[in-house]
Design an enzyme around this catalytic site. Structure first.
Site, PDB file in Angstrom:
ATOM      1  N   GLU A 162      79.991  68.174 -53.852  1.00  0.00           N
ATOM      2  CA  GLU A 162      78.401  67.794 -53.473  1.00  0.00           C
ATOM      3  C   GLU A 162      77.885  68.617 -52.716  1.00  0.00           C
ATOM      4  O   GLU A 162      78.556  69.164 -51.785  1.00  0.00           O
ATOM      5  CB  GLU A 162      78.504  66.032 -52.982  1.00  0.00           C
ATOM      6  N   CYS A 173      79.128  61.524 -55.462  1.00  0.00           N
ATOM      7  CA  CYS A 173      79.581  60.531 -54.223  1.00  0.00           C
ATOM      8  C   CYS A 173      79.528  59.236 -54.188  1.00  0.00           C
ATOM      9  O   CYS A 173      80.145  58.528 -54.966  1.00  0.00           O
ATOM     10  CB  CYS A 173      79.202  61.324 -52.839  1.00  0.00           C
ATOM     11  N   VAL A 182      83.711  60.386 -47.124  1.00  0.00           N
ATOM     12  CA  VAL A 182      84.212  60.274 -45.781  1.00  0.00           C
ATOM     13  C   VAL A 182      84.861  58.871 -45.528  1.00  0.00           C
ATOM     14  O   VAL A 182      85.639  58.803 -44.440  1.00  0.00           O
ATOM     15  CB  VAL A 182      82.909  60.137 -44.817  1.00  0.00           C
ATOM     16  N   LYS A 223      71.534  61.679 -57.722  1.00  0.00           N
ATOM     17  CA  LYS A 223      72.480  60.808 -57.141  1.00  0.00           C
ATOM     18  C   LYS A 223      71.277  59.361 -56.899  1.00  0.00           C
ATOM     19  O   LYS A 223      70.310  59.479 -56.274  1.00  0.00           O
ATOM     20  CB  LYS A 223      72.775  61.445 -55.613  1.00  0.00           C
TER      21      LYS A 223
HETATM   22  C1  ACM Z   1      78.531  60.324 -49.763  1.00  0.00           C
HETATM   23  O1  ACM Z   1      77.903  60.022 -50.608  1.00  0.00           O
HETATM   24  N1  ACM Z   1      78.235  61.810 -49.474  1.00  0.00           N
HETATM   25  C2  ACM Z   1      79.452  59.883 -48.680  1.00  0.00           C
END
Ligand code: ACM
Length: 265
Positions: A38, A142, A169, A109
């Site tokens: 990402e 992510c 994370v 996203k």
């Molecule tokens: C994330 O969505 N970058 C943890």
């Protein structure tokens, strides 16, 4: 089909340097599809939406796009990577798919993570799927992994491979993506980043451990938490078309959508 990921720690606000690093690492590779992390051209943390806008790509005109498209045509492979995307007044945290014929496909996203809500707009595309040669692929970015509906939507549309650029994370994320692959009987390529980014009081420690998962949940390749790593494996994407769980259970045919509660409305 030869698929892989390239895990590394992008340098913040160093688009040219990150791009050159990607070209240098992938130029000798024999593969069909490679997934990168990402926001792998810009890094993750920005002080403001105005600062982020300076690193966001306008598709398809950004010079970076033609360089990536030419690279994919030259190498005859497809590349998925995460990038900030500028579209009108909006800025999305997007995944871009470059194919060797010059096409650029986009997924934005949908589920923004934490402070991303201050600088990005939430995605507005309903989990599209695309063709890489004869194979149907989908993209997530992510935190989308946390919402089972995301991967399920791609699989209901026919995705055989989920390409998942990430800056993870939370320490249970990698195991959740194995479950997502298993519950959908789909190949999953998680390309996570490594390293730390800090900006003011904010510190992000990224967890690496990129992985390629089979439809049965087998880990076909996994990187360490810290190291730069390029991994390529051979897969048979046709295996993801078989949704049989037991002789009398098919995970798509056995769904009961009439009884599921969407929560909408
Ligand atoms: C994330 O969505 N970058 C943890």
């Amino acid at each position: 089909m030869r698929v892989g990921f390239y895990q590394f720690a992008p340098k913040p606000r160093a688009l040219e340097e990150n791009l050159n690093r990607i070209f240098a690492r992938l130029k000798g590779v024999n593969a069909d599809l490679i997934v990168l992390p990402e926001l792998c051209l810009s890094g993750y943390l920005f002080a403001s939406r105005e600062e982020l806008a300076r690193y966001a790509l306008k598709l398809p005109d950004a010079p970076v796009c033609s360089r990536l498209a030419n690279f994919c045509a030259e190498k005859n492979f497809s590349l998925v990577l995460g990038a900030a995307e500028k579209a009108g007044a909006s800025i999305f945290n997007s995944a871009l798919l470059f194919t060797p014929n010059g096409s650029i496909h986009v997924y934005r996203k949908v589920h923004l993570f934490n402070d991303e809500k201050d600088i990005f707009d939430p995605g507005d595309l309903p989990f599209p799927v695309f063709r890489v040669d004869t194979v149907t692929v989908g993209m997530l970015v992510c935190f989308d992994y946390f919402f089972p509906e995301s991967a399920r939507s791609l699989v209901l549309r026919g995705a055989q491979i989920v390409c998942h650029p990430a800056n993870l994370v939370l320490n249970y994320a990698q195991s959740m993506t194995i479950t997502r692959a298993q519950e959908n009987r789909v190949f999953w390529i998680l390309a996570n980043r490594t390293g730390t980014e800090a900006l003011g009081s904010r510190v992000m420690n990224f967890t690496g451990q990129s992985q390629i998962i089979s439809p049965e949940g087998t880990v076909l390749a996994r990187a360490s938490a810290e190291d730069e790593k390029l991994e390529i494996v051979d897969i048979n994407p046709a295996l993801a078309l078989n949704k049989t769980v037991t002789p009398r259970n098919d995970l798509i045919a056995d769904r009961r959508p009439g009884l599921y509660f969407s929560g909408a409305g």
